[in-house]
Design a protein around this motif. Structure first.
Motif, short mmCIF file in Angstrom:
data_model
loop_
_atom_site.label_atom_id
_atom_site.label_comp_id
_atom_site.label_asym_id
_atom_site.label_seq_id
_atom_site.Cartn_x
_atom_site.Cartn_y
_atom_site.Cartn_z
N ARG A 113 -19.84 -7.48 -12.16
CA ARG A 113 -20.43 -8.72 -12.70
C ARG A 113 -21.03 -9.52 -11.56
N ARG A 114 -22.14 -10.18 -11.85
CA ARG A 114 -22.72 -11.00 -10.79
C ARG A 114 -22.23 -12.43 -10.89
N ARG A 115 -22.04 -13.03 -9.73
CA ARG A 115 -21.67 -14.45 -9.63
C ARG A 115 -22.79 -15.13 -8.86
N PRO A 116 -23.80 -15.61 -9.59
CA PRO A 116 -24.96 -16.15 -8.88
C PRO A 116 -24.70 -17.50 -8.23
N VAL A 117 -25.32 -17.68 -7.08
CA VAL A 117 -25.35 -18.98 -6.40
C VAL A 117 -26.81 -19.40 -6.45
N THR A 118 -27.06 -20.50 -7.14
CA THR A 118 -28.44 -20.83 -7.48
C THR A 118 -29.15 -21.61 -6.37
N LEU A 119 -30.32 -21.10 -5.96
CA LEU A 119 -31.18 -21.81 -5.01
C LEU A 119 -32.20 -22.58 -5.86
N ARG A 120 -32.17 -23.90 -5.72
CA ARG A 120 -33.01 -24.73 -6.61
C ARG A 120 -34.22 -25.31 -5.87
N PRO A 121 -35.36 -25.34 -6.57
CA PRO A 121 -36.54 -25.95 -5.96
C PRO A 121 -36.33 -27.46 -5.83
N PRO A 122 -37.02 -28.17 -4.96
CA PRO A 122 -38.09 -27.63 -4.11
C PRO A 122 -37.60 -27.01 -2.80
N GLU A 123 -36.34 -27.32 -2.35
CA GLU A 123 -35.92 -26.81 -1.03
C GLU A 123 -35.36 -25.39 -1.09
N PHE A 124 -34.79 -25.01 -2.20
CA PHE A 124 -34.08 -23.73 -2.34
C PHE A 124 -32.96 -23.63 -1.30
N ALA A 125 -32.31 -24.76 -1.02
CA ALA A 125 -31.24 -24.75 0.00
C ALA A 125 -29.99 -24.10 -0.59
N LEU A 126 -29.18 -23.54 0.30
CA LEU A 126 -27.93 -22.91 -0.14
C LEU A 126 -26.89 -24.00 -0.40
N ASP A 127 -26.30 -23.98 -1.60
CA ASP A 127 -25.25 -24.93 -1.95
C ASP A 127 -23.91 -24.31 -1.53
N ILE A 128 -23.36 -24.83 -0.45
CA ILE A 128 -22.18 -24.19 0.15
C ILE A 128 -20.98 -24.27 -0.81
N ASP A 129 -20.86 -25.39 -1.54
CA ASP A 129 -19.74 -25.51 -2.49
C ASP A 129 -19.87 -24.45 -3.59
N ALA A 130 -21.10 -24.27 -4.07
CA ALA A 130 -21.32 -23.26 -5.12
C ALA A 130 -21.02 -21.87 -4.57
N LEU A 131 -21.35 -21.66 -3.31
CA LEU A 131 -21.08 -20.37 -2.67
C LEU A 131 -19.57 -20.12 -2.62
N GLN A 132 -18.83 -21.13 -2.17
CA GLN A 132 -17.36 -21.02 -2.10
C GLN A 132 -16.78 -20.72 -3.48
N ALA A 133 -17.32 -21.44 -4.48
CA ALA A 133 -16.78 -21.31 -5.83
C ALA A 133 -17.06 -19.92 -6.41
N ALA A 134 -18.18 -19.33 -5.99
CA ALA A 134 -18.56 -18.02 -6.54
C ALA A 134 -17.68 -16.90 -5.97
N ALA A 135 -17.12 -17.14 -4.79
CA ALA A 135 -16.32 -16.09 -4.13
C ALA A 135 -14.90 -16.09 -4.70
N ARG A 136 -14.78 -15.65 -5.94
CA ARG A 136 -13.48 -15.66 -6.61
C ARG A 136 -12.70 -14.39 -6.25
N PRO A 137 -11.44 -14.30 -6.67
CA PRO A 137 -10.62 -13.18 -6.21
C PRO A 137 -11.19 -11.79 -6.50
N ARG A 138 -11.96 -11.62 -7.57
CA ARG A 138 -12.46 -10.28 -7.89
C ARG A 138 -13.74 -9.93 -7.12
N ALA A 139 -14.24 -10.88 -6.36
CA ALA A 139 -15.48 -10.60 -5.61
C ALA A 139 -15.19 -9.59 -4.50
N GLN A 140 -16.04 -8.60 -4.39
CA GLN A 140 -15.91 -7.57 -3.35
C GLN A 140 -17.10 -7.57 -2.40
N VAL A 141 -18.26 -7.94 -2.96
CA VAL A 141 -19.50 -7.81 -2.20
C VAL A 141 -20.28 -9.11 -2.29
#
Ligand SMILES: Cc1ncc(COP(=O)(O)O)c(C=O)c1O
Length: 361
Positions: A113-141
């Motif tokens: 399953r994919r756990r997307p971390v959304t890059l939003r316009p106009p900057e498309f900056a990485l949301d570090i909190d969203a990144l942390q939240a996406a890395a749940r226990p079942r994440a492998q890659v």
């Protein structure tokens, strides 16, 4: 969209492929291999000269010293085989969205399953909190792409540091798609494998297509720790085993060209980016200037899908609504992606055609 371009005679700025060949020396090397009897199966790992050229490239451009390298049918096969080799059904993959369309399909092929971390316009900056939240226990890659298609973003060092921290903290393998590594117009591309603690958990993927304008060759590779490359090789063996032997020789010649070839190609593309961005602005659209890749996104001020469906008839240009690359279709409803990897005269003509839009509605 490519079919639509063909049917309407419109300029196709939808799909990302150049309309000129790469360096003639590279073509000659492939022709010499064709004529020189290099027409049977390559070894599973790829022809030796290309495997060595990839290792030399990683060393000379980035100071990396990967343990192993595997040649694949384009980066696309490396991505597919990596995900199939590294994931089990039910695993999760942290992935930046919007994304190159094969990612979702290959994650699904693996039953993951994919756990997307959304890059939003106009900057498309990485949301570090969203990144942390996406890395749940079942994440492998964590499936990374920088320079990033379709946004054109080149992730910054601090964003990459955050990604490295998450990979290490959650013990994730990073599959890093770097096919646009040499197409950076502002700033620099820093491979994630160069960050402390990352070389041993990163599989780096690239190909000859974008950097050298041979997208039709579909010669790619991955490099990294032996164990990760072995996982990809185990799948690739039964996907295609090997392919494109003479083109692999050509790709080896491409990687051994002096860096000035890549710099000249990059500078030409920067000129085309600027030409298209100027044209988009003139047309009353708002380009989000990309730091890398083949693509610029523009805010068209209204629904992007409708805009793209009518664009060929309105002004003879084809482009793609960026929302097709998002899971979250509402994340970029007014963005349209245009490719600028076309001849300068083609981009100039596209800009002239787009200018017809100014004040037309
Ligand atoms: C981000 C990204 N990865 C991979 C690929 C495919 O690379 P290849 O043609 O080497 O399979 C593309 C092609 O558009 C791409 O945009």
């Amino acid at each position: 969209m490519t079919v639509l371009a063909g049917r309407t005679g419109a300029i196709n700025l939808g799909q990302g492929f150049p309309d000129t060949d790469g360096p003639s020396e590279v073509i000659e090397a492939a022709v010499a291999a064709l004529r020189g009897g290099e027409n049977q199966y390559a070894p599973l790992g790829g022809v030796q000269s290309l495997r060595e050229a990839v290792l030399e490239h990683q060393r000379s451009y980035y100071g990396l010293d990967p343990e192993d390298v595997l040649v694949t049918f384009g980066a696309t096969e490396a991505i597919a085989a990596a995900l199939l080799g590294l994931l089990n059904p039910g695993d999760e993959v942290v992935v930046l969205e919007p994304y190159y369309d094969s990612y979702a399909a290959c994650i699904a092929f693996a039953g993951a399953r994919r756990r997307p971390v959304t890059l939003r316009p106009p900057e498309f900056a990485l949301d570090i909190d969203a990144l942390q939240a996406a890395a749940r226990p079942r994440a492998q890659v964590l499936l990374l792409n920088t320079p990033h298609n379709p946004t054109g973003r080149v992730l910054s060092r601090s964003e990459l540091e955050a990604i490295a921290r998450v990979c290490i903290e959650h013990d994730l393998v990073c599959v890093s798609d770097e096919v646009y590594e040499h197409l950076v117009y502002d700033g620099e591309h820093v491979p994630i494998a160069t960050f402390p603690g990352m070389a041993q958990r990163t599989l780096t993927i690239s190909s000859v297509g974008k950097s050298f304008s041979f997208t039709g060759w579909k010669i790619g590779w991955c490099s990294g720790p032996s164990e990760l490359v072995a996982a990809v090789r185990g799948v690739k063996q039964y996907l295609t085993f090997a392919g494109g032997t003479p083109l692999q020789h050509g790709a080896a010649a491409a990687l051994r060209l002096s860096s000035s070839h890549l710099e000249a190609a990059r500078d030409e593309l920067r000129t085309r980016r600027d030409l298209l961005c100027a044209g988009l602005t003139e047309a009353g659209l708002q380009p989000l200037i990309p730091a890398g890749t083949y693509f610029v996104n523009a805010d068209v001020g209204s629904g992007a899908v409708e805009f793209c469906m009518t664009l060929p008839e309105r002004c003879g240009v084809v482009a793609i609504p960026t929302s097709v690359f998002y899971d979250d279709a509402g994340a970029a409803p007014r963005l349209v992606r245009f490719a600028f990897c076309k001849r300068e005269d083609v981009i100039a003509e596209a800009a002239r055609r787009l200018a017809r839009l100014a004040g037309s509605d």
